[in-house]
Design an enzyme around this catalytic site. Structure first.
Site, PDB file in Angstrom:
ATOM      1  N   LYS A 116     -76.368  69.370 150.272  1.00  0.00           N
ATOM      2  CA  LYS A 116     -75.579  70.567 150.596  1.00  0.00           C
ATOM      3  C   LYS A 116     -74.355  70.175 151.424  1.00  0.00           C
ATOM      4  O   LYS A 116     -74.277  69.054 151.942  1.00  0.00           O
ATOM      5  CB  LYS A 116     -76.450  71.557 151.369  1.00  0.00           C
ATOM      6  CG  LYS A 116     -76.895  71.053 152.739  1.00  0.00           C
ATOM      7  CD  LYS A 116     -77.902  72.001 153.397  1.00  0.00           C
ATOM      8  CE  LYS A 116     -78.328  71.465 154.758  1.00  0.00           C
ATOM      9  NZ  LYS A 116     -79.441  72.242 155.326  1.00  0.00           N
ATOM     10  N   TYR A 129     -50.606  68.205 174.845  1.00  0.00           N
ATOM     11  CA  TYR A 129     -50.492  69.545 175.425  1.00  0.00           C
ATOM     12  C   TYR A 129     -51.175  69.645 176.782  1.00  0.00           C
ATOM     13  O   TYR A 129     -52.308  69.191 176.940  1.00  0.00           O
ATOM     14  CB  TYR A 129     -51.146  70.574 174.492  1.00  0.00           C
ATOM     15  CG  TYR A 129     -50.431  70.777 173.177  1.00  0.00           C
ATOM     16  CD1 TYR A 129     -49.089  71.120 173.118  1.00  0.00           C
ATOM     17  CD2 TYR A 129     -51.138  70.645 171.981  1.00  0.00           C
ATOM     18  CE1 TYR A 129     -48.462  71.326 171.889  1.00  0.00           C
ATOM     19  CE2 TYR A 129     -50.523  70.848 170.757  1.00  0.00           C
ATOM     20  CZ  TYR A 129     -49.188  71.188 170.717  1.00  0.00           C
ATOM     21  OH  TYR A 129     -48.577  71.390 169.514  1.00  0.00           O
TER      22      TYR A 129
HETATM   23  C1  LIG Z   1     -80.463  71.325 155.655  1.00  0.00           C
HETATM   24  C2  LIG Z   1     -81.859  71.532 155.248  1.00  0.00           C
HETATM   25  C3  LIG Z   1     -82.733  70.441 155.073  1.00  0.00           C
HETATM   26  C4  LIG Z   1     -82.353  69.031 155.475  1.00  0.00           C
HETATM   27  O1  LIG Z   1     -82.408  68.963 156.882  1.00  0.00           O
HETATM   28  P1  LIG Z   1     -82.134  67.597 157.665  1.00  0.00           P
HETATM   29  O2  LIG Z   1     -82.481  67.929 159.065  1.00  0.00           O
HETATM   30  O3  LIG Z   1     -80.683  67.311 157.488  1.00  0.00           O
HETATM   31  O4  LIG Z   1     -82.998  66.573 157.069  1.00  0.00           O
HETATM   32  C5  LIG Z   1     -83.991  70.686 154.574  1.00  0.00           C
HETATM   33  N1  LIG Z   1     -84.374  71.939 154.262  1.00  0.00           N
HETATM   34  C6  LIG Z   1     -83.576  73.021 154.457  1.00  0.00           C
HETATM   35  C7  LIG Z   1     -84.077  74.372 154.135  1.00  0.00           C
HETATM   36  C8  LIG Z   1     -82.307  72.853 154.962  1.00  0.00           C
HETATM   37  O5  LIG Z   1     -81.533  73.923 155.162  1.00  0.00           O
END
Ligand SMILES: *Cc1c(COP(=O)(O)O)cnc(C)c1O
Length: 383
Positions: A38, A271
């Site tokens: 993702k 800045y």
């Molecule tokens: C993002 C996510 C993961 C992966 O989590 P990590 O901590 O990056 O391993 C797994 N399951 C769900 C539902 C997530 O949203």
């Protein structure tokens, strides 16, 4: 923007991603691995990262956004199962079914949506019931699932859906011995049993994110869902570094000095002059700023060094405020750096360069945020 010339780049080591997945697969024992790709593979680039994860042994890919699931299929990644899990009414559910993407069912309304998409396309929707076992985020509550089960089983009998998975997410996977992990696992197992009694023939039960893959073997079940660790970053940095976990950070963020110049003692930099030179010195301009994803919280003062970087083999820190497109370094009075010299913002740390975790600590955040916030305009280069 991508592909246009840019004074910075993120170099992504795809072999590191494959190797990290192999390490995670070993930790997962008999469970299969869903590489979570993702958020553009945590900023590393969706397609190259997905392919590298598959080469490392992942058999599933997971994404939050439906568009990313469709992009994987469109790119010709057709073999592995793909699960997508975060959508609202109006989502392209029919397209997902045609693309053979598994969909999460996390709210009662989604069953109607999925059934309608199945009718419209003549496909059977493969659904994973998302259960809120205690995180207090997305997912069906116990009462919601009890109410939904009869309609769900009717939809399954009609061939509109098949319940292939039950899944949930942990609130404290990164905390050793946290009692909620066992409590959530208990609720999870009861939910699995009740759903199977109602007529589901599950292929996969899944609960473990990166921290749980590495620390909680009791919740690996049939499938694990690591994200951060796929990219080589430690999900438990206060307990173990990437290296201690056998992981290799995959991303190196580099830029080139745009300007190098002499300034006198007492010159405020950037800045509001939050950093003032204490001697005649050389400053360098790094052409990366908050529009590129460099956190403004990485600004530095004379008392508190900003985000760390490596230039010419030495460790320096952001001096003064991070601007939209650039930040300033105090290179020191004897600097021999020239425009075009390489600035390593973060990398795996093998050559003493700072890591994404170092940036997270400087900014009071987590490494997840450092890599995912990197701007899409910063070119990704794959090695
Ligand atoms: C993002 C996510 C993961 C992966 O989590 P990590 O901590 O990056 O391993 C797994 N399951 C769900 C539902 C997530 O949203």
């Amino acid at each position: 923007m991508t592909g246009a010339w840019y004074p910075a780049r993120a170099v992504v080591d795809t072999a590191a991603i494959s190797g990290n997945v192999r390490t995670l697969a070993r930790a997962a024992g008999s469970a299969q691995v869903m590489a979570v790709v993702k958020a553009d593979a945590y900023g590393h680039g969706l397609l190259p990262s997905a392919r590298a994860a598959l080469a490392g042994g992942a058999t599933w890919l997971g994404v939050a956004q439906t568009g990313e699931a469709l992009a994987l299929r469109t790119a010709g990644i057709v073999e592995p199962r793909v699960l997508t899990w975060l959508y609202a009414p109006g989502a392209p559910l029919a397209d997902l079914l045609v693309a053979d993407v598994d969909v999460s069912l996390a709210a009662p309304w989604a069953l109607d949506g999925v059934v309608a998409a199945a009718r419209a396309t003549g496909r059977t929707a493969r659904v994973h019931l998302k259960v809120d076992t205690g995180l207090g985020r997305n997912g069906l509550t116990g009462p919601q699932l009890d109410d939904l089960l009869p309609a769900l089983m009717r939809a399954q009998a009609d061939g509109a859906v098949v319940v292939v998975g039950i899944w949930s997410h942990l609130a404290f996977a990164d905390t050793p011995d946290h009692p909620t992990v066992r409590a959530q696992a208990g609720v999870f197992e009861q939910t699995v049993a009740a759903t199977e009694r109602a007529g589901a023939r599950l292929e996969v039960r899944h609960l473990a994110n990166s921290a749980a893959v590495l620390r909680w073997p009791s919740v690996h079940y049939d499938l694990v869902r690591p994200g951060l660790a796929v990219y080589g970053l430690s999900p438990i940095p206060d307990q173990a570094t990437s290296a201690q976990l056998g992981l290799v950070p995959a991303m190196t963020l580099q830029a080139h000095l745009a300007t190098v110049k002499l300034v006198p003692a007492g010159q405020g930099l950037s800045y509001a002059h939050q950093y003032v030179t204490t001697q005649d010195t050389t400053v360098g301009i790094v052409p990366l700023g908050y529009a590129d994803g460099i956190p403004r919280h990485a600004s530095g003062t004379n008392q508190r060094p900003g985000g760390p970087v490596q230039v010419g083999g030495r460790r320096l820190a952001v001096a003064g405020r991070v601007c939209m497109d650039q930040f300033v370094l105090d290179l020191g009075p004897a600097a021999t750096d020239v425009p075009g010299d390489l600035v390593t913002v973060f990398g795996p740390g093998a050559d003493a360069e700072p890591t994404a975790e170092d940036w997270a600590q400087t900014c009071g955040t987590i490494s997840y945020e450092i890599v995912t916030r990197l701007g899409a305009q910063v070119p990704r280069e794959y090695v």
